[in-house]
Enzyme design. Structure first.
Site, mmCIF file in Angstrom:
data_model
loop_
_atom_site.group_PDB
_atom_site.id
_atom_site.type_symbol
_atom_site.label_atom_id
_atom_site.label_comp_id
_atom_site.label_asym_id
_atom_site.label_seq_id
_atom_site.Cartn_x
_atom_site.Cartn_y
_atom_site.Cartn_z
ATOM 1 N N GLU A 183 0.835 -1.197 0.000
ATOM 2 C CA GLU A 183 0.000 0.000 0.000
ATOM 3 C C GLU A 183 0.874 1.252 0.000
ATOM 4 O O GLU A 183 1.927 1.280 0.642
ATOM 5 C CB GLU A 183 -0.917 0.000 1.232
ATOM 6 C CG GLU A 183 -1.742 -1.279 1.359
ATOM 7 C CD GLU A 183 -2.435 -1.425 2.701
ATOM 8 O OE1 GLU A 183 -2.703 -0.380 3.358
ATOM 9 O OE2 GLU A 183 -2.720 -2.570 3.107
ATOM 10 N N GLU A 234 -9.944 5.256 2.694
ATOM 11 C CA GLU A 234 -10.268 4.414 3.844
ATOM 12 C C GLU A 234 -10.255 5.267 5.101
ATOM 13 O O GLU A 234 -9.403 6.148 5.252
ATOM 14 C CB GLU A 234 -9.254 3.277 3.977
ATOM 15 C CG GLU A 234 -9.462 2.387 5.190
ATOM 16 C CD GLU A 234 -8.373 1.334 5.351
ATOM 17 O OE1 GLU A 234 -8.450 0.547 6.310
ATOM 18 O OE2 GLU A 234 -7.433 1.313 4.522
#
Length: 434
Positions: free
Chosen positions: A239, A349
């Site tokens: 990520e 997120e």
């Protein structure tokens, strides 16, 4: 005679001991007054902390001892320290072969690899603002400071950073999110994704904001995920993007970050350089450092470009930020990602800690819904994936999903200037998101 003797003793007492008694009383007054006078916490805060620590229980002292041992492990000796940063960071210039990654048994005694071949057509016609390395600004280097040749900049971890975490073991790690059923984990997403094939990387440009995060236990981020395995205990992810995390960094600034795990966020992996794993190669980018400038509502927009791809020759996963080749994740860190990814995600997120009993007001992206469009909502543009032949191509069968669209939503499109793109984000708690 008796009374005369006593009288003489009284006279003798009052004349011989008057000064010692006065001094004693004066000392008592000084001691009492000092014990009740206020402490100047602003000028003696560090001394007060040292004094307070001496009265802590043994358990707390043992914890501090462990924290300092952990700090000694991850904060490597620096040739130079840069501390004039407006964000309060200390940047240590660490010899490149002494960074935390080389504590790993499979990397000890090694040096970073040379840059690999980049994906074909990685400089697309639509690459615009902030893709030039000279436009990537991090606050620590905004005054012209830099690290010496042969070193890399590493954000120093402080004692208070670890004290904000729930434990030393959880410091620098994400809590386990559960995709498609986020109610039990508190993680909520608004993402575009592709799945069902073999992927060898991903690229996108995303604009940078400073979303409000309501408490220490929540974060808001925007990133690319490169994923393989199931959403059980064998999930592998890489990520990279930007995040606001008061618990991790102690402030509300958007920061460039990386993450990896090979067992669904349980015991492996970490943010940035907080464990053995990611090997940094670039001398001007500090992973975990604050980004500037940032986008403003109905004003100028600033975006960063992120590229993650698998070196077709050696197999490591490399990270590019703008045109800066930041470093790589060695393939041996992973199980499923040792070969390829089976899913790529782009988007936002947040974590909802539910501490108030209501949905969090932590914002995603700009804090505004996708329907508001350019200059108001957050965006990802020029979405691409890397295929088996190291080509950057538009993501096939691209889909979009928001876990709770009344709280955070997503809306995609495709045009000549931005290729495949989407707007996303939201304010969190509102009338439709109680």
């Amino acid at each position: 005679m008796a009374s005369s003797c006593c009288y003489k003793k009284k006279i003798s007492f009052s004349s011989s001991y008057i000064i010692p008694i006065f001094v004693s009383v004066l000392l008592i007054i000084i001691i009492v007054s000092s014990s009740v006078s206020p402490v100047d916490c602003t000028t003696n805060s560090s001394e007060n902390r040292r004094v307070n620590q001496s009265f802590r229980p043994d358990k707390e002292l043992q914890r501090l001892k462990k924290i300092r041992a952990h700090l000694a492990k991850i904060n490597k000796p620096a040739l130079k320290t840069i501390q004039q940063s407006s964000d309060g960071d200390l940047i240590d210039c660490v010899p490149i072969n002494q960074q935390p990654a080389f504590d790993h048994p499979e990397l000890q005694g090694q040096t970073p690899l040379d840059p690999p071949e980049r994906p074909k057509d990685y400089e697309t016609k639509n690459s615009t603002s902030r893709d030039d390395e000279n436009e990537i600004i991090q606050l620590w280097s905004s005054n012209g400071e830099s690290c010496p040749v042969g070193t890399i900049p590493i954000r120093r971890t402080k004692e208070e950073d670890i004290l904000r975490a729930t434990s030393i073991m959880t410091y620098g790690r994400k809590t386990k999110p559960i995709r498609r059923d986020t109610s039990s984990s508190g993680h909520e997403h608004a993402v575009g994704y592709v799945t069902g094939k073999q992927y060898f990387g991903a690229k996108a440009s995303l604009n940078v904001w400073s979303p409000k995060v309501t408490n220490m236990y929540e974060f808001s981020l925007s990133q690319i995920w490169v994923i393989s395995g199931t959403f059980g205990n064998d999930l592998n992810t890489i990520e990279a993007g930007w995040q606001v995390s008061p618990q991790l960094y102690g402030d509300s600034r958007p920061r460039f970050f990386t993450y990896w795990t090979t067992d669904a966020y349980q015991t492996t992996g970490c943010y940035n350089l907080l464990c053995t794993g990611f090997v940094q190669t670039h001398a001007r980018i500090a992973v975990g450092a604050a980004i500037a400038p940032i986008s403003t509502y109905n004003g100028r927009q600033f975006d960063i470009s992120i590229l993650v791809w698998k070196d077709p020759k050696i197999g490591h996963w490399w990270l590019q930020y703008g045109s800066a080749l930041v470093g790589y994740w060695p393939s041996f860190l992973f199980s499923h990602l040792r070969n390829h990814a089976s899913m790529v995600q782009f988007g936002g997120e947040i974590v909802d800690s539910r501490t108030s009993g209501f949905h969090t007001s932590t914002q995603m992206g700009s804090g505004h819904f996708a329907t508001e469009g350019f200059g108001k909502a957050s965006y990802f543009r020029n979405l691409q994936v890397v295929d088996w032949d190291n080509n950057l191509i538009p993501p096939p069968d691209f889909r979009a999903l928001a876990d709770h669209s009344n709280c955070y939503d997503i809306r995609g499109g495709n045009n000549r200037g931005w290729g495949i793109y989407f707007y996303y984000g939201g304010p969190g708690r509102n009338i439709k998101c109680p």
